[in-house]
Design a protein around this motif. Sequence first.
Motif: not given
Length: 291
Positions: A181-194
Amino acid sequence: MGQARRQQQSQAPLVGSPGALSVAAEEGESVEWLNMCLRKAWRVYQRGLERWIIDLLQPVFDGLVKDGSVPRFVQRLRVVELTLDHEAPCFSNMKRRHSRKDSDLHGVVDLRYAGGVRMLLMLEVGEGRWRLKVPVLVSELDLECSLWVKVPVLVSELDLECSLWVKVRLAPMCPWMGTLSLAFVSPPNVKVQLSPYNRLRLMRVPLLQNFLRKLLTVDLPGVMVLPERLEINIPPSVTSVAEAAVGRDTIMRAVASAVLQADAVEQALLTALPLGPQTPAGGISLPEFFC
Protein backbone atom coordinates in the motif's frame (compact mmCIF):
# COMPACT_ATOMS: atom_id res chain seq x y z
CA MET A 1 28.86 29.17 33.28
CA GLY A 2 30.76 25.89 33.73
CA GLN A 3 28.19 24.65 36.26
CA ALA A 4 25.31 25.27 33.81
CA ARG A 5 27.17 23.41 31.08
CA ARG A 6 27.79 20.42 33.34
CA GLN A 7 24.11 20.42 34.32
CA GLN A 8 23.05 20.32 30.65
CA GLN A 9 25.45 17.46 29.97
CA SER A 10 24.08 15.51 32.93
CA GLN A 11 20.50 15.99 31.65
CA ALA A 12 21.35 14.89 28.08
CA PRO A 13 20.51 11.21 27.41
CA LEU A 14 23.37 8.77 27.03
CA VAL A 15 24.02 7.03 23.75
CA GLY A 16 22.87 3.66 25.03
CA SER A 17 19.94 4.90 27.08
CA PRO A 18 16.26 4.46 26.03
CA GLY A 19 15.88 8.24 25.80
CA ALA A 20 18.57 8.42 23.13
CA LEU A 21 16.86 5.62 21.17
CA SER A 22 13.52 7.44 21.21
CA VAL A 23 15.16 10.65 19.99
CA ALA A 24 16.89 8.75 17.17
CA ALA A 25 13.58 7.08 16.22
CA GLU A 26 11.85 10.46 16.01
CA GLU A 27 14.55 11.84 13.73
CA GLY A 28 14.23 8.89 11.33
CA GLU A 29 16.71 6.53 9.75
CA SER A 30 19.02 7.20 6.85
CA VAL A 31 18.26 4.38 4.41
CA GLU A 32 21.30 4.38 2.17
CA TRP A 33 21.11 0.59 1.97
CA LEU A 34 17.61 0.90 0.48
CA ASN A 35 18.76 3.46 -2.08
CA MET A 36 21.63 1.19 -3.13
CA CYS A 37 19.28 -1.78 -3.62
CA LEU A 38 16.78 0.40 -5.47
CA ARG A 39 19.42 1.74 -7.86
CA LYS A 40 20.42 -1.79 -8.84
CA ALA A 41 16.84 -3.05 -9.17
CA TRP A 42 15.77 0.07 -11.08
CA ARG A 43 18.03 -0.74 -14.04
CA VAL A 44 17.07 -4.41 -14.08
CA TYR A 45 13.29 -3.87 -13.98
CA GLN A 46 13.20 -0.54 -15.84
CA ARG A 47 11.21 -1.76 -18.87
CA GLY A 48 8.77 -3.66 -16.69
CA LEU A 49 8.26 -0.59 -14.50
CA GLU A 50 7.44 1.50 -17.57
CA ARG A 51 4.69 -0.93 -18.64
CA TRP A 52 3.39 -1.18 -15.07
CA ILE A 53 3.16 2.62 -14.65
CA ILE A 54 1.27 2.95 -17.96
CA ASP A 55 -1.22 0.28 -16.89
CA LEU A 56 -1.55 2.08 -13.55
CA LEU A 57 -2.06 5.60 -14.91
CA GLN A 58 -4.50 4.89 -17.74
CA PRO A 59 -7.45 3.80 -15.52
CA VAL A 60 -6.84 6.85 -13.30
CA PHE A 61 -7.01 9.20 -16.30
CA ASP A 62 -10.16 7.46 -17.54
CA GLY A 63 -11.75 7.84 -14.11
CA LEU A 64 -10.95 11.55 -13.92
CA VAL A 65 -12.50 12.13 -17.36
CA LYS A 66 -15.58 10.08 -16.46
CA ASP A 67 -16.11 11.88 -13.13
CA GLY A 68 -16.05 15.29 -14.78
CA SER A 69 -12.82 16.45 -13.16
CA VAL A 70 -11.65 17.74 -16.55
CA PRO A 71 -13.20 20.35 -18.87
CA ARG A 72 -16.10 19.26 -21.04
CA PHE A 73 -14.14 19.51 -24.26
CA VAL A 74 -11.71 16.78 -23.11
CA GLN A 75 -13.05 13.40 -24.21
CA ARG A 76 -10.07 11.19 -23.36
CA LEU A 77 -6.48 11.34 -22.14
CA ARG A 78 -4.39 8.40 -23.31
CA VAL A 79 -0.84 7.45 -22.29
CA VAL A 80 0.97 6.60 -25.52
CA GLU A 81 4.51 6.10 -24.24
CA LEU A 82 6.49 6.40 -21.02
CA THR A 83 10.26 6.08 -20.65
CA LEU A 84 12.40 6.13 -17.51
CA ASP A 85 16.07 6.95 -17.27
CA HIS A 86 18.66 5.21 -15.10
CA GLU A 87 18.24 7.59 -12.15
CA ALA A 88 16.12 6.01 -9.41
CA PRO A 89 14.11 7.81 -6.69
CA CYS A 90 15.95 8.68 -3.49
CA PHE A 91 14.59 7.82 -0.04
CA SER A 92 15.60 9.41 3.26
CA ASN A 93 14.44 9.91 6.83
CA MET A 94 12.44 6.69 7.24
CA LYS A 95 10.24 6.45 10.33
CA ARG A 96 8.48 3.37 11.58
CA ARG A 97 4.78 3.36 12.44
CA HIS A 98 3.30 0.85 14.87
CA SER A 99 0.59 -1.58 13.75
CA ARG A 100 -1.84 -3.81 15.61
CA LYS A 101 -1.28 -6.73 13.24
CA ASP A 102 1.91 -8.75 13.31
CA SER A 103 1.75 -9.23 9.53
CA ASP A 104 1.75 -5.49 8.76
CA LEU A 105 4.80 -3.26 8.47
CA HIS A 106 4.15 0.51 8.39
CA GLY A 107 6.52 3.34 7.68
CA VAL A 108 6.80 6.92 6.45
CA VAL A 109 9.74 7.94 4.27
CA ASP A 110 10.74 11.12 2.45
CA LEU A 111 10.90 10.68 -1.32
CA ARG A 112 12.66 12.83 -3.91
CA TYR A 113 12.72 12.16 -7.63
CA ALA A 114 14.17 14.46 -10.26
CA GLY A 115 14.98 11.98 -13.00
CA GLY A 116 14.52 12.19 -16.74
CA VAL A 117 11.15 10.48 -17.08
CA ARG A 118 9.33 11.35 -20.31
CA MET A 119 5.66 10.65 -21.01
CA LEU A 120 3.78 11.17 -24.26
CA LEU A 121 0.07 11.90 -23.80
CA MET A 122 -2.60 11.95 -26.49
CA LEU A 123 -5.30 14.45 -25.62
CA GLU A 124 -8.56 13.89 -27.51
CA VAL A 125 -10.49 17.16 -27.67
CA GLY A 126 -14.06 17.59 -28.92
CA GLU A 127 -17.43 18.71 -27.62
CA GLY A 128 -20.59 16.98 -28.79
CA ARG A 129 -21.95 17.81 -32.23
CA TRP A 130 -21.06 20.85 -34.28
CA ARG A 131 -23.62 22.29 -36.76
CA LEU A 132 -22.39 23.82 -39.97
CA LYS A 133 -24.68 25.64 -42.48
CA VAL A 134 -23.33 26.42 -45.93
CA PRO A 135 -25.48 28.33 -48.53
CA VAL A 136 -25.22 26.71 -51.98
CA LEU A 137 -26.99 28.65 -54.78
CA VAL A 138 -30.75 28.43 -54.15
CA SER A 139 -30.76 25.55 -51.66
CA GLU A 140 -29.07 25.43 -48.27
CA LEU A 141 -26.90 22.57 -47.03
CA ASP A 142 -27.42 21.68 -43.36
CA LEU A 143 -24.51 19.52 -42.16
CA GLU A 144 -24.26 18.05 -38.66
CA CYS A 145 -21.04 16.29 -37.62
CA SER A 146 -18.73 15.51 -34.72
CA LEU A 147 -15.38 17.27 -34.56
CA TRP A 148 -12.48 15.58 -32.77
CA VAL A 149 -8.91 16.81 -32.44
CA LYS A 150 -6.00 14.76 -31.11
CA VAL A 151 -3.29 16.79 -29.41
CA PRO A 152 0.01 15.05 -28.53
CA VAL A 153 1.67 16.48 -25.42
CA LEU A 154 5.14 15.66 -24.10
CA VAL A 155 5.55 15.66 -20.30
CA SER A 156 9.15 15.84 -19.06
CA GLU A 157 11.42 17.13 -16.27
CA LEU A 158 9.35 15.64 -13.46
CA ASP A 159 10.38 16.96 -10.03
CA LEU A 160 8.64 15.16 -7.16
CA GLU A 161 9.17 15.79 -3.45
CA CYS A 162 6.84 14.19 -0.91
CA SER A 163 6.41 12.22 2.27
CA LEU A 164 5.35 8.68 1.35
CA TRP A 165 3.39 6.28 3.57
CA VAL A 166 4.20 2.61 2.94
CA LYS A 167 2.49 -0.49 4.30
CA VAL A 168 3.63 -4.03 3.57
CA ARG A 169 1.39 -6.98 4.47
CA LEU A 170 3.39 -10.17 4.81
CA ALA A 171 2.19 -13.49 3.38
CA PRO A 172 3.04 -17.11 4.27
CA MET A 173 3.84 -17.98 0.63
CA CYS A 174 6.56 -16.93 -1.78
CA PRO A 175 7.25 -14.04 -2.53
CA TRP A 176 6.33 -13.54 1.16
CA MET A 177 4.51 -10.27 0.44
CA GLY A 178 0.75 -10.15 -0.10
CA THR A 179 -0.14 -6.46 -0.41
CA LEU A 180 1.82 -3.25 -0.89
CA SER A 181 0.00 0.00 0.00
CA LEU A 182 1.30 3.45 -0.99
CA ALA A 183 -0.06 6.92 -0.20
CA PHE A 184 1.06 10.52 0.19
CA VAL A 185 0.92 11.82 3.76
CA SER A 186 0.17 15.31 2.44
CA PRO A 187 -0.20 16.79 -1.07
CA PRO A 188 3.20 16.39 -2.75
CA ASN A 189 5.21 19.09 -4.45
CA VAL A 190 5.13 18.21 -8.16
CA LYS A 191 6.64 20.15 -11.06
CA VAL A 192 6.50 19.15 -14.72
CA GLN A 193 7.44 20.65 -18.05
CA LEU A 194 4.81 20.55 -20.81
CA SER A 195 5.90 20.97 -24.41
CA PRO A 196 4.26 20.45 -27.81
CA TYR A 197 5.13 17.20 -29.53
CA ASN A 198 6.18 17.18 -33.18
CA ARG A 199 6.02 21.00 -33.44
CA LEU A 200 2.33 21.26 -32.61
CA ARG A 201 1.35 24.83 -31.66
CA LEU A 202 -1.93 24.05 -29.87
CA MET A 203 -0.02 23.79 -26.57
CA ARG A 204 0.34 27.57 -26.62
CA VAL A 205 -3.38 27.89 -25.80
CA PRO A 206 -3.44 29.01 -22.11
CA LEU A 207 -6.61 27.05 -21.27
CA LEU A 208 -5.14 23.76 -22.49
CA GLN A 209 -1.79 24.22 -20.80
CA ASN A 210 -3.26 25.29 -17.45
CA PHE A 211 -5.69 22.36 -17.44
CA LEU A 212 -2.95 19.79 -18.08
CA ARG A 213 -0.60 21.30 -15.50
CA LYS A 214 -3.32 21.22 -12.83
CA LEU A 215 -4.28 17.67 -13.79
CA LEU A 216 -0.73 16.32 -13.49
CA THR A 217 0.40 18.29 -10.42
CA VAL A 218 -2.78 18.54 -8.32
CA ASP A 219 -5.62 16.23 -9.43
CA LEU A 220 -3.55 13.13 -10.21
CA PRO A 221 -1.49 13.13 -6.95
CA GLY A 222 -4.69 13.96 -5.03
CA VAL A 223 -6.09 10.46 -5.63
CA MET A 224 -3.25 9.05 -3.47
CA VAL A 225 -3.32 11.45 -0.51
CA LEU A 226 -4.37 9.82 2.77
CA PRO A 227 -6.93 8.44 3.52
CA GLU A 228 -6.91 7.48 -0.19
CA ARG A 229 -4.24 4.96 -1.08
CA LEU A 230 -2.90 2.75 -3.83
CA GLU A 231 -3.31 -0.97 -3.14
CA ILE A 232 -1.02 -3.35 -5.05
CA ASN A 233 -1.92 -7.02 -4.66
CA ILE A 234 1.02 -9.36 -5.21
CA PRO A 235 -0.15 -12.88 -6.15
CA PRO A 236 1.79 -15.88 -4.83
CA SER A 237 3.94 -17.91 -7.17
CA VAL A 238 2.43 -20.88 -8.99
CA THR A 239 4.76 -23.37 -7.31
CA SER A 240 3.79 -22.04 -3.87
CA VAL A 241 0.08 -22.47 -4.61
CA ALA A 242 0.68 -25.98 -5.96
CA GLU A 243 2.76 -26.94 -2.92
CA ALA A 244 0.04 -25.67 -0.59
CA ALA A 245 -2.61 -27.63 -2.51
CA VAL A 246 -0.97 -31.03 -3.07
CA GLY A 247 2.25 -30.91 -1.06
CA ARG A 248 5.90 -30.36 -1.87
CA ASP A 249 6.70 -34.07 -2.28
CA THR A 250 4.06 -34.46 -5.00
CA ILE A 251 5.45 -31.46 -6.88
CA MET A 252 9.00 -32.83 -6.71
CA ARG A 253 7.85 -36.25 -7.99
CA ALA A 254 6.00 -34.57 -10.88
CA VAL A 255 9.11 -32.56 -11.81
CA ALA A 256 11.30 -35.67 -11.67
CA SER A 257 8.80 -37.57 -13.85
CA ALA A 258 8.79 -34.75 -16.42
CA VAL A 259 12.60 -34.79 -16.55
CA LEU A 260 12.68 -38.57 -17.05
CA GLN A 261 10.07 -38.33 -19.82
CA ALA A 262 12.14 -35.64 -21.57
CA ASP A 263 15.23 -37.86 -21.37
CA ALA A 264 13.25 -40.82 -22.78
CA VAL A 265 11.98 -38.71 -25.70
CA GLU A 266 15.50 -37.48 -26.44
CA GLN A 267 16.85 -41.03 -26.38
CA ALA A 268 14.08 -42.22 -28.71
CA LEU A 269 14.89 -39.43 -31.18
CA LEU A 270 18.58 -40.30 -31.12
CA THR A 271 17.72 -43.92 -31.84
CA ALA A 272 15.27 -43.19 -34.67
CA LEU A 273 17.19 -40.40 -36.43
CA PRO A 274 20.60 -40.86 -38.10
CA LEU A 275 22.40 -38.40 -35.84
CA GLY A 276 25.99 -38.57 -34.72
CA PRO A 277 27.40 -38.30 -31.18
CA GLN A 278 26.87 -35.19 -29.08
CA THR A 279 29.70 -32.64 -29.07
CA PRO A 280 31.20 -31.20 -25.85
CA ALA A 281 29.46 -27.89 -26.63
CA GLY A 282 26.06 -29.58 -26.50
CA GLY A 283 25.35 -29.85 -30.24
CA ILE A 284 24.77 -33.01 -32.30
CA SER A 285 26.94 -33.78 -35.33
CA LEU A 286 25.88 -35.53 -38.53
CA PRO A 287 27.21 -38.97 -39.39
CA GLU A 288 30.02 -39.40 -41.93
CA PHE A 289 27.77 -40.62 -44.78
CA PHE A 290 25.93 -37.24 -44.69
CA CYS A 291 29.20 -35.32 -45.32
